[in-house]
Each structure stands twice: as C-alpha cells, then as structure tokens.
Design a protein around this motif. Structure first.
Motif, PDB file in Angstrom:
ATOM      1  N   PRO A 168      37.098  43.929  65.902  1.00  0.00           N
ATOM      2  CA  PRO A 168      36.773  42.742  65.466  1.00  0.00           C
ATOM      3  C   PRO A 168      35.415  42.656  64.515  1.00  0.00           C
ATOM      4  N   HIS A 169      34.942  43.637  63.981  1.00  0.00           N
ATOM      5  CA  HIS A 169      33.691  43.601  63.351  1.00  0.00           C
ATOM      6  C   HIS A 169      33.842  43.240  61.863  1.00  0.00           C
ATOM      7  N   HIS A 170      35.215  42.993  61.757  1.00  0.00           N
ATOM      8  CA  HIS A 170      35.391  42.735  60.071  1.00  0.00           C
ATOM      9  C   HIS A 170      34.856  41.269  59.655  1.00  0.00           C
ATOM     10  N   GLU A 171      34.496  41.139  58.563  1.00  0.00           N
ATOM     11  CA  GLU A 171      33.756  40.147  57.844  1.00  0.00           C
ATOM     12  C   GLU A 171      34.784  39.180  57.245  1.00  0.00           C
ATOM     13  N   ARG A 172      35.633  38.498  57.920  1.00  0.00           N
ATOM     14  CA  ARG A 172      36.818  37.916  57.293  1.00  0.00           C
ATOM     15  C   ARG A 172      36.452  36.931  56.342  1.00  0.00           C
ATOM     16  N   ALA A 173      35.308  36.111  56.408  1.00  0.00           N
ATOM     17  CA  ALA A 173      35.145  35.356  55.038  1.00  0.00           C
ATOM     18  C   ALA A 173      35.117  36.042  53.923  1.00  0.00           C
ATOM     19  N   ARG A 174      34.167  37.230  53.997  1.00  0.00           N
ATOM     20  CA  ARG A 174      34.087  38.012  52.785  1.00  0.00           C
ATOM     21  C   ARG A 174      35.295  38.611  52.171  1.00  0.00           C
ATOM     22  N   ALA A 175      36.345  39.149  53.166  1.00  0.00           N
ATOM     23  CA  ALA A 175      37.501  39.543  52.755  1.00  0.00           C
ATOM     24  C   ALA A 175      38.293  38.673  52.192  1.00  0.00           C
ATOM     25  N   THR A 176      38.436  37.288  52.857  1.00  0.00           N
ATOM     26  CA  THR A 176      39.046  36.130  52.369  1.00  0.00           C
ATOM     27  C   THR A 176      38.655  35.868  50.729  1.00  0.00           C
ATOM     28  N   ALA A 177      37.409  35.719  50.789  1.00  0.00           N
ATOM     29  CA  ALA A 177      36.909  35.517  49.254  1.00  0.00           C
ATOM     30  C   ALA A 177      37.164  36.633  48.413  1.00  0.00           C
ATOM     31  N   SER A 178      37.150  37.617  48.706  1.00  0.00           N
ATOM     32  CA  SER A 178      37.789  38.748  47.775  1.00  0.00           C
ATOM     33  C   SER A 178      39.088  38.635  47.475  1.00  0.00           C
ATOM     34  N   HIS A 179      39.802  38.397  48.411  1.00  0.00           N
ATOM     35  CA  HIS A 179      41.389  37.855  47.985  1.00  0.00           C
ATOM     36  C   HIS A 179      41.412  36.989  46.919  1.00  0.00           C
ATOM     37  N   GLN A 180      40.657  35.926  47.023  1.00  0.00           N
ATOM     38  CA  GLN A 180      40.826  34.834  46.419  1.00  0.00           C
ATOM     39  C   GLN A 180      40.195  35.283  44.856  1.00  0.00           C
ATOM     40  N   ASN A 181      39.151  35.856  44.740  1.00  0.00           N
ATOM     41  CA  ASN A 181      38.883  36.359  43.429  1.00  0.00           C
ATOM     42  C   ASN A 181      39.670  37.292  42.723  1.00  0.00           C
ATOM     43  N   ILE A 182      40.284  38.070  43.487  1.00  0.00           N
ATOM     44  CA  ILE A 182      41.114  39.024  42.918  1.00  0.00           C
ATOM     45  C   ILE A 182      42.535  38.262  42.332  1.00  0.00           C
ATOM     46  N   LEU A 183      43.173  37.266  43.084  1.00  0.00           N
ATOM     47  CA  LEU A 183      44.036  36.378  42.906  1.00  0.00           C
ATOM     48  C   LEU A 183      43.852  35.483  41.527  1.00  0.00           C
ATOM     49  N   ASN A 184      42.490  35.097  41.474  1.00  0.00           N
ATOM     50  CA  ASN A 184      42.138  34.363  40.552  1.00  0.00           C
ATOM     51  C   ASN A 184      42.332  35.059  39.112  1.00  0.00           C
ATOM     52  N   ALA A 185      41.758  36.269  39.300  1.00  0.00           N
ATOM     53  CA  ALA A 185      41.925  37.039  37.846  1.00  0.00           C
ATOM     54  C   ALA A 185      43.476  37.449  37.735  1.00  0.00           C
ATOM     55  N   ILE A 186      44.137  37.679  38.656  1.00  0.00           N
ATOM     56  CA  ILE A 186      45.653  37.839  38.305  1.00  0.00           C
ATOM     57  C   ILE A 186      46.503  36.795  37.710  1.00  0.00           C
ATOM     58  N   ALA A 187      46.196  35.674  38.350  1.00  0.00           N
ATOM     59  CA  ALA A 187      46.930  34.367  37.715  1.00  0.00           C
ATOM     60  C   ALA A 187      46.398  34.163  36.478  1.00  0.00           C
ATOM     61  N   ALA A 188      44.858  34.487  36.186  1.00  0.00           N
ATOM     62  CA  ALA A 188      44.529  34.440  34.552  1.00  0.00           C
ATOM     63  C   ALA A 188      44.996  35.499  33.770  1.00  0.00           C
ATOM     64  N   ARG A 189      45.731  36.379  34.116  1.00  0.00           N
ATOM     65  CA  ARG A 189      46.318  37.564  33.383  1.00  0.00           C
ATOM     66  C   ARG A 189      45.181  38.493  33.212  1.00  0.00           C
ATOM     67  N   GLU A 190      43.889  38.601  33.905  1.00  0.00           N
ATOM     68  CA  GLU A 190      42.927  39.333  33.541  1.00  0.00           C
ATOM     69  C   GLU A 190      42.975  40.782  34.411  1.00  0.00           C
ATOM     70  N   GLY A 191      43.944  41.502  34.130  1.00  0.00           N
ATOM     71  CA  GLY A 191      44.256  42.825  34.682  1.00  0.00           C
ATOM     72  C   GLY A 191      43.194  43.667  35.129  1.00  0.00           C
ATOM     73  N   GLU A 192      42.156  43.656  34.172  1.00  0.00           N
ATOM     74  CA  GLU A 192      41.256  44.862  34.314  1.00  0.00           C
ATOM     75  C   GLU A 192      40.018  44.338  35.550  1.00  0.00           C
ATOM     76  N   THR A 193      39.767  42.943  35.321  1.00  0.00           N
ATOM     77  CA  THR A 193      38.840  42.259  36.142  1.00  0.00           C
ATOM     78  C   THR A 193      39.481  42.227  37.449  1.00  0.00           C
TER      79      THR A 193
END
Length: 261
Positions: free
Chosen positions: A193-218
């Motif tokens: 339970p030491h995982h920082e869930r908020a940070r992981a979730t924010a990372s997921h969102q940022n990755i998805l935003n870049a994928i949705a924008a078709r910015e593959g390298e980002t």
C-alpha cells in the motif's frame, strides 16, 4: 499424410508422438481443419499402442492444437490457433519465472520501458474512439478515493491492457500479454500500500491525453517517466522488506551469542 512416422524410439512414446504431430502442425504440413488419421492408423504407422496414441492426442488437445468431433464424420482435427490460450500459457510461465527469481525487478521494468513506450507510439497512431473511452473509464475509476487497493490494481491492469489493444497490432498484443497479465500484477503486489495512487493516476491521464492527441513520442516519454517512478517505488518496497527481516535475523544472532557459554 505428411507426417514422419520413423523417428520414434522406445522411451516417452506418447510425448514423441505428440511432438511429431505438433511439428507437422507448426511447419504447415498439417493445416487448420485437416483431419488426423484414426487412432488405429496412427498407432500402426508410429508403431505404438492405441493408449499411447490416445495419450498423445490428449496432450495436443490440452495445447489447443487439435479438437475432436464424435460421430460418423468425427475424428481429430487441427485447431485454429487461439492467441488468448497461447498468451495464458506464456503468462503462467512468466509468473513462475518471476516467482522463483529468474527475472528481477530491473529486468521487468526495463522490459516494460521499451515495450510500453513502443505501444504508446502505435496507440497514438492506431487508436479508435472506443480505445480512448476504455482507458478514460479506468482513469475515472482510479480517481475514486474509496477504491480499494485490490480494485485499483485491477483497474491499473485494465488500463494498460486497453493501451495495448489500442495499438491495433495482433503480434504486439500477443507479446505484451505476459507483461500486462504477469509483470504488472506482481509489481503492484510489491508496491501497495505504499504506492502513490494520485501520482500514478495523473501519469495515466497525461499518457492518455498524448495518445488521444496522436502525439506518440510525447506519450512514450511520459510512459518512460511513469515507469521510472515505479522503479523507485519497487526499490523502496524491496528495501523495506529487507529492513523488516533484518531485526529478526539480528535477534537470532544475539540469541545465539547469548546462549554461548
């Protein structure tokens, strides 16, 4: 029939029969939906007993290489390959290798760094609206503070599974199956339970935003940053485990010293 009936020795007969038929399927001498000779005919040609042939056929059926049908037009037939079934076998093997220490944390993270970065690039190019919606649904779920650790981990696996699906690349999905279904759950088991869930979730969102924008390298760079952060968490979790064991070891040493005359 394009089978080699001469390469059978007198040990492990059923395994050898199964391997001979399997080799004929894998190199294309037997095609999907081809009907195998009867058990009697196989026994005669291989020079073995019917029970030996029957055992070999059971092995092939368990590997999803053949299927059987009863009746006048029945028999044993070559199966259409089942990628999911094959993937499960890969995952089981990978899980076992991690469990016995053949793969270490750095190897798992490095494998994910390279493969999931590539997945991000492919997903940015090939995703559908449904793929984006599937990943967003998991992120929305992960933002629920009341979500249990177990449910968060399950959602994490589904997010990465949806990302791989968004590549629209069959071989990539097959290769990534062990990573998603084996490495991620094992990593999650170590860091919660030491995982920082908020940070992981924010990372997921940022990755998805870049994928949705078709910015593959980002998206790929964001994924690498996300996984490097996970590497730090895994290292910390392993250090905490080691520290938790140390007092027991020390106390045993002290007890041993105290018992000496």
């Amino acid at each position: 029939m394009a089978l080699n009936y001469t390469e059978i020795v007198r040990t492990g007969l059923s395994r050898q029969v199964a391997e001979s038929i399997r080799a004929a399927i894998l190199d294309g001498r037997l095609q999907v939906d081809d009907r195998l000779p009867s058990e009697d005919e196989l026994a005669r040609r291989f020079g073995v007993s019917r029970p030996t042939v029957r055992e070999a056929l059971k092995v092939l059926a368990a590997q999803n290489l053949i299927w059987s049908r009863r009746g006048p037009t029945g028999g044993n037939f070559v199966s259409q390959p089942d990628p999911e079934g094959m993937s499960r076998a890969i995952t089981d093997a990978a899980t076992l290798l991690v469990a016995v220490g053949v793969f270490n944390v750095d190897e798992m993270v490095n494998a994910r760094l390279e493969t999931e970065s590539l997945c991000c690039r492919l997903a940015a190019s090939n995703h559908s609206a449904a793929d984006i919606a599937a990943m967003q649904a998991e992120i929305d779920l992960q933002q629920n503070a009341s979500l249990s650790d177990e449910d968060y981990c399950a959602s994490d696996v589904r997010f990465h599974r949806a990302l791989v699906a968004a590549t629209a690349n069959g071989p990539m999905r097959l290769m990534m199956y062990a990573v998603i279904e084996s490495f991620i759950p094992i990593s999650n088991m170590l860091i919660f339970p030491h995982h920082e869930r908020a940070r992981a979730t924010a990372s997921h969102q940022n990755i998805l935003n870049a994928i949705a924008a078709r910015e593959g390298e980002t998206a790929a760079q964001l994924m690498r940053g996300h996984l490097e952060g996970m590497r730090s968490e895994l290292t910390g979790a392993l250090d905490r485990r080691a520290a938790g064991r140390a007092p027991d070891s020390q106390s045993k040493t002290d007890m041993s010293k105290g018992s000496q005359p």
